[in-house]
Design an enzyme around this catalytic site. Structure first.
Site, PDB file in Angstrom:
ATOM      1  N   ASP A   1       0.824  -1.204   0.000  1.00  0.00           N
ATOM      2  CA  ASP A   1       0.000   0.000   0.000  1.00  0.00           C
ATOM      3  C   ASP A   1       0.863   1.260   0.000  1.00  0.00           C
ATOM      4  O   ASP A   1       0.341   2.379  -0.100  1.00  0.00           O
ATOM      5  CB  ASP A   1      -0.996   0.002   1.164  1.00  0.00           C
ATOM      6  CG  ASP A   1      -0.335  -0.084   2.533  1.00  0.00           C
ATOM      7  OD1 ASP A   1       0.908  -0.100   2.605  1.00  0.00           O
ATOM      8  OD2 ASP A   1      -1.073  -0.155   3.535  1.00  0.00           O
ATOM      9  N   SER A   2       2.165   1.080   0.052  1.00  0.00           N
ATOM     10  CA  SER A   2       3.091   2.196  -0.157  1.00  0.00           C
ATOM     11  C   SER A   2       2.927   2.799  -1.544  1.00  0.00           C
ATOM     12  O   SER A   2       3.434   3.895  -1.806  1.00  0.00           O
ATOM     13  CB  SER A   2       4.540   1.729   0.036  1.00  0.00           C
ATOM     14  OG  SER A   2       4.789   0.543  -0.714  1.00  0.00           O
TER      15      SER A   2
ATOM     16  N   ASP B   1      -1.043  -6.166  -0.302  1.00  0.00           N
ATOM     17  CA  ASP B   1      -1.465  -5.525   0.945  1.00  0.00           C
ATOM     18  C   ASP B   1      -2.973  -5.310   0.965  1.00  0.00           C
ATOM     19  O   ASP B   1      -3.567  -4.909  -0.048  1.00  0.00           O
ATOM     20  CB  ASP B   1      -0.787  -4.155   1.098  1.00  0.00           C
ATOM     21  CG  ASP B   1       0.451  -4.207   1.966  1.00  0.00           C
ATOM     22  OD1 ASP B   1       0.627  -5.179   2.725  1.00  0.00           O
ATOM     23  OD2 ASP B   1       1.252  -3.254   1.883  1.00  0.00           O
TER      24      ASP B   1
ATOM     25  N   LYS C   1      -1.513  -9.454   2.742  1.00  0.00           N
ATOM     26  CA  LYS C   1      -0.799  -9.029   3.944  1.00  0.00           C
ATOM     27  C   LYS C   1      -1.659  -8.034   4.693  1.00  0.00           C
ATOM     28  O   LYS C   1      -2.286  -7.165   4.076  1.00  0.00           O
ATOM     29  CB  LYS C   1       0.550  -8.396   3.606  1.00  0.00           C
ATOM     30  CG  LYS C   1       1.351  -7.980   4.856  1.00  0.00           C
ATOM     31  CD  LYS C   1       2.746  -7.532   4.521  1.00  0.00           C
ATOM     32  CE  LYS C   1       2.815  -6.152   3.932  1.00  0.00           C
ATOM     33  NZ  LYS C   1       2.369  -5.087   4.897  1.00  0.00           N
TER      34      LYS C   1
ATOM     35  N   GLU D   1      -1.831  -5.658   8.577  1.00  0.00           N
ATOM     36  CA  GLU D   1      -1.085  -5.149   9.717  1.00  0.00           C
ATOM     37  C   GLU D   1      -1.791  -5.489  11.016  1.00  0.00           C
ATOM     38  O   GLU D   1      -3.022  -5.514  11.090  1.00  0.00           O
ATOM     39  CB  GLU D   1      -0.912  -3.634   9.599  1.00  0.00           C
ATOM     40  CG  GLU D   1      -0.094  -3.207   8.400  1.00  0.00           C
ATOM     41  CD  GLU D   1       0.112  -1.699   8.328  1.00  0.00           C
ATOM     42  OE1 GLU D   1      -0.278  -0.995   9.286  1.00  0.00           O
ATOM     43  OE2 GLU D   1       0.664  -1.223   7.316  1.00  0.00           O
TER      44      GLU D   1
ATOM     45  N   GLU E   1       8.746  -4.554  11.032  1.00  0.00           N
ATOM     46  CA  GLU E   1       9.176  -3.252  10.519  1.00  0.00           C
ATOM     47  C   GLU E   1       9.543  -2.301  11.643  1.00  0.00           C
ATOM     48  O   GLU E   1       8.822  -2.176  12.638  1.00  0.00           O
ATOM     49  CB  GLU E   1       8.083  -2.607   9.671  1.00  0.00           C
ATOM     50  CG  GLU E   1       8.487  -1.231   9.152  1.00  0.00           C
ATOM     51  CD  GLU E   1       7.527  -0.619   8.155  1.00  0.00           C
ATOM     52  OE1 GLU E   1       7.787   0.516   7.697  1.00  0.00           O
ATOM     53  OE2 GLU E   1       6.512  -1.278   7.829  1.00  0.00           O
TER      54      GLU E   1
END
Length: 289
Positions: free
Chosen positions: A67-68, A106, A136, A138, A205
């Site tokens: 998602d960056s 993501d 993925k 978080e 991270e």
């Protein structure tokens, strides 16, 4: 052939060239860590387009459609504005452009936090529309139930603990995590929780290195470090960061090239030739026979 459909590679520069290789699988990635050790570290980079995937694919074990892309591709202030539509579109492009790597997409902010059922709806859409191998998300302890729900329904999940960018407003910034004993204990507990829930790997991270090492040693699943430690079972970076596409990058990034300078010089040379009317030349124009 591991893409979802056959492409005519002779007619378009954007079409991936078939390669004689078999795509890695999620179980193969998980098996790389055996009895707590990974002999050959896992290589992971971000990819957002088919061409980028082509260039990275043979060198990587995993490609992350992160998602960056909100910041890198769209110029957004953070990843919080990224939508499910964006992730599906870019995820499909990366799958089409790759033949070897496990493609992980993501899950964007707001697409999975409300309930396991919401997460399944979003994850199943990502899987079906992109052809990726895994998603993925978080979060640690708070997301364990959701991870278990997804895995039980056939969706492989890579977890993400430590500095979680989607929670930047709660965390108060992108500073390294784990400097307090409370944070230290939370990161370890989060990692153990996602493993118990069935995640096949976990990104660590922006944490203090001893915590990354301790968590890696305590888990049976592979850990993928970013701003963590070389002792993790693998590493991931945002490709544009390590290529030097931006002026400012996090301190944990090593710049392997200065591509922004290369692009700038090429654009400068092109502009000069256009203004001097030396481009296009005889080689770039069609002449009467």
């Amino acid at each position: 052939m591991s893409t979802t459909f056959q492409l005519d590679t002779a007619t378009s520069r954007a079409n991936p060239t078939p390669q004689p290789m078999k795509r890695l699988t999620v179980p193969a990635i998980k098996r790389r860590k055996f009895e707590g050790k990974t002999e050959q570290p896992l290589v992971m980079l971000t990819a957002y387009t088919a061409r980028q995937a082509q260039l990275l694919d043979t060198h990587c074990d995993l490609l992350l459609v992160g998602d960056s892309l909100g910041q890198v591709i769209y110029g957004l202030p953070s990843s919080l504005q990224v939508t499910l539509d964006m992730m599906c579109a870019h995820g499909a492009a990366v799958v089409r452009g790759s033949y070897h790597s496990v493609v992980v997409v993501d899950m964007p902010f707001g697409a999975y936090e409300a309930s396991p059922q919401q997460a399944f709806a979003a994850a199943s859409r990502i899987m079906s529309e992109t052809g990726c191998a895994a998603v993925k998300l978080e979060g640690g302890v708070a997301m364990a139930e959701t991870i278990a729900f997804l895995v039980a329904r056939g969706i492989p999940v890579m977890a993400h603990v430590g500095l979680t960018p989607q929670a930047v407003n709660v965390l108060g910034g992108y500073n390294a995590r784990g400097r307090s004993q409370q944070e230290h204990e939370k990161i370890i507990a989060d990692g153990q929780a996602v493993e118990a829930a069935g995640a096949f790997a976990v990104v660590i991270e922006g944490v203090i290195e001893p915590i990354a090492i301790a968590l890696t040693q305590s888990l049976e699943i592979p850990t993928i470090g970013i701003g963590a430690s070389a002792q993790c079972d693998g590493q991931v970076l945002v490709t544009e960061d390590m290529l030097g596409m931006f002026d400012r990058v996090p301190r944990f990034v090593k710049r392997y090239e200065e591509i922004a300078q290369v692009i700038g010089k090429a654009a400068e040379a092109y502009a000069e030739e256009v203004r001097a009317r030396t481009f296009p030349g005889i080689e770039q124009t069609y002449q009467p026979k």
